[in-house]
Structure formats: structure tokens, C-alpha cells
Design an enzyme around this catalytic site. Structure first.
Site, PDB file in Angstrom:
ATOM      1  N   SER A  54       0.851  -1.205   0.000  1.00 58.45           N
ATOM      2  CA  SER A  54       0.000   0.000   0.000  1.00 58.45           C
ATOM      3  C   SER A  54       0.878   1.244   0.000  1.00 58.45           C
ATOM      4  O   SER A  54       2.011   1.222   0.504  1.00 58.45           O
ATOM      5  CB  SER A  54      -0.874   0.014   1.257  1.00 58.45           C
ATOM      6  OG  SER A  54      -1.472   1.274   1.433  1.00 58.45           O
TER       7      SER A  54
ATOM      8  N   TYR B 175      -1.755  -1.181  10.139  1.00 54.53           N
ATOM      9  CA  TYR B 175      -1.933  -1.471   8.710  1.00 54.53           C
ATOM     10  C   TYR B 175      -0.653  -1.111   7.945  1.00 54.53           C
ATOM     11  O   TYR B 175      -0.142  -1.913   7.145  1.00 54.53           O
ATOM     12  CB  TYR B 175      -3.129  -0.663   8.193  1.00 54.53           C
ATOM     13  CG  TYR B 175      -3.413  -0.802   6.724  1.00 54.53           C
ATOM     14  CD1 TYR B 175      -4.147  -1.878   6.237  1.00 54.53           C
ATOM     15  CD2 TYR B 175      -2.962   0.156   5.812  1.00 54.53           C
ATOM     16  CE1 TYR B 175      -4.420  -1.996   4.881  1.00 54.53           C
ATOM     17  CE2 TYR B 175      -3.225   0.041   4.454  1.00 54.53           C
ATOM     18  CZ  TYR B 175      -3.963  -1.035   3.996  1.00 54.53           C
ATOM     19  OH  TYR B 175      -4.229  -1.163   2.652  1.00 54.53           O
ATOM     20  N   ALA B 176      -0.115   0.087   8.193  1.00 48.92           N
ATOM     21  CA  ALA B 176       1.087   0.539   7.473  1.00 48.92           C
ATOM     22  C   ALA B 176       2.276  -0.367   7.771  1.00 48.92           C
ATOM     23  O   ALA B 176       3.073  -0.683   6.883  1.00 48.92           O
ATOM     24  CB  ALA B 176       1.404   1.985   7.845  1.00 48.92           C
ATOM     25  N   ALA B 177       2.380  -0.832   9.033  1.00 50.17           N
ATOM     26  CA  ALA B 177       3.488  -1.727   9.405  1.00 50.17           C
ATOM     27  C   ALA B 177       3.386  -3.038   8.628  1.00 50.17           C
ATOM     28  O   ALA B 177       4.391  -3.566   8.125  1.00 50.17           O
ATOM     29  CB  ALA B 177       3.465  -1.987  10.910  1.00 50.17           C
TER      30      ALA B 177
ATOM     31  N   LYS C  28       1.942  -3.479   5.730  1.00 54.56           N
ATOM     32  CA  LYS C  28       2.186  -3.240   4.296  1.00 54.56           C
ATOM     33  C   LYS C  28       3.667  -3.008   4.009  1.00 54.56           C
ATOM     34  O   LYS C  28       4.164  -3.354   2.932  1.00 54.56           O
ATOM     35  CB  LYS C  28       1.323  -2.071   3.809  1.00 54.56           C
ATOM     36  CG  LYS C  28      -0.180  -2.370   3.856  1.00 54.56           C
ATOM     37  CD  LYS C  28      -0.523  -3.618   3.045  1.00 54.56           C
ATOM     38  CE  LYS C  28      -1.994  -3.926   3.017  1.00 54.56           C
ATOM     39  NZ  LYS C  28      -2.313  -5.124   2.228  1.00 54.56           N
TER      40      LYS C  28
HETATM   41  P1  NAP Z   1     -11.845  -5.012   0.007  1.00 54.34           P
HETATM   42  O1  NAP Z   1     -12.780  -4.481  -1.019  1.00 54.34           O
HETATM   43  O2  NAP Z   1     -12.266  -4.979   1.434  1.00 54.34           O
HETATM   44  O3  NAP Z   1     -11.422  -6.491  -0.426  1.00 54.34           O
HETATM   45  C1  NAP Z   1     -10.674  -7.320   0.426  1.00 54.34           C
HETATM   46  C2  NAP Z   1     -11.202  -8.714   0.298  1.00 54.34           C
HETATM   47  O4  NAP Z   1     -10.423  -9.588   1.117  1.00 54.34           O
HETATM   48  C3  NAP Z   1     -12.664  -8.825   0.809  1.00 54.34           C
HETATM   49  O5  NAP Z   1     -13.416  -9.618  -0.072  1.00 54.34           O
HETATM   50  C4  NAP Z   1     -12.472  -9.474   2.148  1.00 54.34           C
HETATM   51  O6  NAP Z   1     -13.602 -10.161   2.604  1.00 54.34           O
HETATM   52  C5  NAP Z   1     -11.313 -10.389   1.865  1.00 54.34           C
HETATM   53  N1  NAP Z   1     -10.696 -10.870   3.102  1.00 54.34           N
HETATM   54  C6  NAP Z   1     -10.621 -10.228   4.296  1.00 54.34           C
HETATM   55  N2  NAP Z   1     -10.027 -11.021   5.195  1.00 54.34           N
HETATM   56  C7  NAP Z   1      -9.736 -12.178   4.568  1.00 54.34           C
HETATM   57  C8  NAP Z   1      -9.133 -13.392   4.976  1.00 54.34           C
HETATM   58  N3  NAP Z   1      -8.734 -13.573   6.253  1.00 54.34           N
HETATM   59  N4  NAP Z   1      -8.971 -14.379   4.071  1.00 54.34           N
HETATM   60  C9  NAP Z   1      -9.402 -14.213   2.792  1.00 54.34           C
HETATM   61  N5  NAP Z   1     -10.001 -13.109   2.353  1.00 54.34           N
HETATM   62  C10 NAP Z   1     -10.157 -12.089   3.224  1.00 54.34           C
HETATM   63  O7  NAP Z   1     -10.465  -4.224  -0.019  1.00 54.34           O
HETATM   64  P2  NAP Z   1      -9.593  -3.666  -1.231  1.00 54.34           P
HETATM   65  O8  NAP Z   1      -9.557  -2.200  -1.077  1.00 54.34           O
HETATM   66  O9  NAP Z   1      -9.962  -4.275  -2.520  1.00 54.34           O
HETATM   67  O10 NAP Z   1      -8.166  -4.201  -0.768  1.00 54.34           O
HETATM   68  C11 NAP Z   1      -7.464  -5.237  -1.413  1.00 54.34           C
HETATM   69  C12 NAP Z   1      -6.012  -5.146  -1.002  1.00 54.34           C
HETATM   70  O11 NAP Z   1      -5.468  -3.911  -1.471  1.00 54.34           O
HETATM   71  C13 NAP Z   1      -5.806  -5.170   0.506  1.00 54.34           C
HETATM   72  O12 NAP Z   1      -4.659  -5.913   0.825  1.00 54.34           O
HETATM   73  C14 NAP Z   1      -5.601  -3.702   0.839  1.00 54.34           C
HETATM   74  O13 NAP Z   1      -4.860  -3.531   2.005  1.00 54.34           O
HETATM   75  C15 NAP Z   1      -4.866  -3.233  -0.397  1.00 54.34           C
HETATM   76  N6  NAP Z   1      -4.952  -1.787  -0.640  1.00 54.34           N
HETATM   77  C16 NAP Z   1      -6.154  -1.173  -0.808  1.00 54.34           C
HETATM   78  C17 NAP Z   1      -6.190   0.204  -1.046  1.00 54.34           C
HETATM   79  C18 NAP Z   1      -7.474   0.963  -1.246  1.00 54.34           C
HETATM   80  O14 NAP Z   1      -7.435   2.206  -1.263  1.00 54.34           O
HETATM   81  N7  NAP Z   1      -8.593   0.310  -1.431  1.00 54.34           N
HETATM   82  C19 NAP Z   1      -4.996   0.931  -1.082  1.00 54.34           C
HETATM   83  C20 NAP Z   1      -3.800   0.261  -0.887  1.00 54.34           C
HETATM   84  C21 NAP Z   1      -3.775  -1.096  -0.674  1.00 54.34           C
HETATM   85  P3  NAP Z   1     -14.742  -9.348   3.443  1.00 54.34           P
HETATM   86  O15 NAP Z   1     -15.863  -9.253   2.485  1.00 54.34           O
HETATM   87  O16 NAP Z   1     -15.011 -10.172   4.627  1.00 54.34           O
HETATM   88  O17 NAP Z   1     -14.166  -8.042   3.826  1.00 54.34           O
END
Ligand code: NAP
Length: 274
Positions: A156, A169-171, A173
């Protein structure tokens, strides 16, 4: 005279294709994971859509197959090491190879560092750090044995530019970046690559928590209050779309990036330049 060029001296037009390859995407039920699964399937891969909520992964897989792609579903909690191992081994057993593994699943824990409860810290470490580690281990075992493969991890922009209230979270990532590099140096000689994407702000289920009410409706004033300052601050004057990140995932998964390993690609609109 035709205006369409047929020049493709290096075969690059096809380098983003992943036809016949088998990909596992964790967190495939929502947001960036769903978009990555769709992008990989669109480029020809068979995608194993894995998510802790099997029904949301099912919806992703159905969308892919309805569009003519190839996908299946696995219910998977990435914090469960044995389940991650079974997913990797089962994929190889069913399909004969495991070519691409994307560790996209993630959660958020928010609050000032001094107030963060140990159980919240443990929860986010289990998913965002250990979950990615387990994915790397299981995928790398299969890929080293077959002598090829690409692993893509979700870091991230928070690892580059800390903002208040998301220290845990940042740690995690930042740890994802370092484990990606460590893995890359260990498995490169076996023909396996490991890279990370570090997205900037993208509207998804994770970030929607700021303005999506419990009944699912959107508080638009709140959404604008969140998004507008981010948009203004970004050199590209916009926030990200899931497809911006999926494009980077596809690049890292495909042969277009065959000389790239241990790297972090930053689709973030320019908010962090490292
Ligand atoms: P999201 O829409 O919440 O999607 C994350 C998915 O992972 C959800 O379907 C979630 O299920 C699932 N999940 C959660 N815990 C899990 C587990 N223990 N095992 C398997 N699946 C699990 O989030 P996103 O924004 O697309 O994020 C995807 C990745 O990108 C993450 O790693 C996030 O940190 C990273 N990221 C996101 C952003 C941003 O701005 N969106 C920016 C930087 C990095 P649930 O339906 O239960 O939540």
C-alpha cells in the site's frame, strides 16, 4: 493504405496474455482482488477465486464465466496456514500447475497507535502479514518445484507515506514489501518471481467504510469530504480505480514483467514517489 500497424518486433502485444495459466487470487470477492481476478481471466488465465466470504468469491467467478472466462471458487481464510497450503496443493492437483498467486486479501484496523488494542493488532497481523507470508510460502513451494511462476503481493501507499490512525496497517504493508524482496532473492534462481503493488487510495469495500452507511446507502457529502482532498493532493488529480491496480497486477503476473522481481509497482496517482 492501412492505418493499423502490425509491427510487434518483440512480441510485446502478446506478453500481457496469460493463456492457459492457472492463477489463485485471494480477496477475490471484492474490490482490487475481484478486479485482479477479472483482469487475469480476461487475459486468458483460469482463476481460482479465493475469499473468506465464499459467496462473494462465487459472484466474482460467476461474472468471469458469464463473460466467457474460466474460474472456480475456494473459500479461504488466509490467516489459516493449513487452508492456504491446501489451496495451493489442491490447485496443482486439479490443474497440473500453479503459475500465478496474488495475495490481495487484506483488512484495516484503525485508531491511534497508543490506543490500538493487542487483539486488533493480532487480527491485522494474522491476515495482512501472516496471510501474505503463508501465501508466499505455499505458492513458492509449488512454483519452485515446477521451475516457474509469479507471485504478486498487495502492499500500500501507506507503507511509503504514513497517515495517522493506520499504524498497524502501514506496518503490515511495509512488511509485505520486505517479505516480497526476501522471497525474490530466494526463489529467483528457480525461475520464480515475486513483486508487490502499492496502490494509492481506491474506492472499495475497505475504503467505503468512511461513507457507506450500515444499510448500504452512500453518504455522498461524507464521500466527497474524504475523496476531494485526496484528489486535490494527487499529482494526477484523481483517486484510483480498481482497474488501475488490476493492470499493475496483470503486468507483474505476466511475461511482460519477466525481468522484474523484488520490486514494488506504485499505481498511486503520484502521491508517493519512492
Ligand atoms: P476489500 O474491497 O475490502 O477487499 C478485500 C477482500 O479480502 C474482501 O473480499 C475481504 O472479505 C477479503 N478478506 C478479508 N479477510 C480475509 C481473509 N482472512 N482471508 C481471505 N479473504 C479475506 O479491499 P480492497 O480495497 O480491494 O483491498 C485489497 C487489497 O489492497 C488489501 O490488501 C488492501 O490492504 C490493499 N490496498 C487497498 C487500497 C485501497 O485504497 N482500497 C490501497 C492500498 C492497498 P470481506 O468481504 O469479509 O471483507
Amino acid at each position: 493504405m492501412s492505418t493499423e500497424s502490425t509491427v510487434d518486433a518483440f512480441g510485446l502485444a502478446g506478453a500481457f496474455r496469460v493463456d492457459g495459466r492457472v492463477a489463485v487470487v485471494t480477496g477475490a470477492g471484492s474490490g482490487i482482488g475481484r478486479a485482479s481476478a477479472e483482469a487475469l481471466a480476461g487475459a486468458g488465465a483460469h482463476v481460482v477465486c479465493a475469499d473468506v466470504v465464499a459467496s462473494s468469491a462465487e459472484a466474482t467467478a460467476e461474472g468471469i464465466t458469464a463473460a466467457g472466462g474460466s474460474a472456480e471458487v475456494v473459500g479461504l481464510d488466509v490467516a489459516d496456514r493449513h487452508a492456504v497450503e491446501r489451496t495451493a496443493a489442491g490447485t496443482v492437483e486439479r490443474h497440473g500447475s500453479l503459475d500465478i498467486w496474488c495475495n490481495i486479501a487484506g483488512i484495516m484496523v484503525e485508531g491511534p497507535m497508543v490506543d490500538t488494542a493487542e487483539e486488533d493488532l493480532d487480527r491485522i497481523l494474522a491476515v495482512n502479514l501472516k496471510g501474505v507470508y503463508f501465501g508466499c510460502q505455499s505458492a513458492a513451494r509449488a512454483m519452485v518445484a515446477q521451475g516457474r511462476g509469479s507471485i504478486v503481493n498487495a502492499s500500500s501507499a501507506a507503507a511509503d507515506a504514513p497517515s495517522p490512525g493506520i499504524s498497524a496497517y502501514a506496518a503490515c504493508k511495509a512488511a509485505v514489501v520486505q517479505m516480497t524482496r526476501s522471497l525474490a532473492v530466494e526463489v529467483g534462481r528457480a525461475g520464480v518471481r515475486a513483486n508487490a503493488v502499492a496502490p494509492g487510495f481506491v474506492l472499495t469495500g475497505m475504503t467505503g467504510r468512511y461513507f457507506v452507511r450500515p444499510d448500504g446507502t452512500v453518504d455522498e457529502a461524507m464521500r466527497d469530504a474524504v475523496v476531494e482532498p485526496l484528489r486535490r493532493h494527487a499529482p494526477l488529480r484523481r483517486i484510483g480505480e480498481v482497474e488501475d491496480i488490476a493492470a499493475a497486477v496483470l503486468y507483474l503476473a505476466s511475461d511482460a514483467s519477466s525481468f522484474v522481481t523484488g520490486q514494488v509497482i506504485r499505481p498511486n496517482g503520484g502521491v508517493a514517489m519512492v
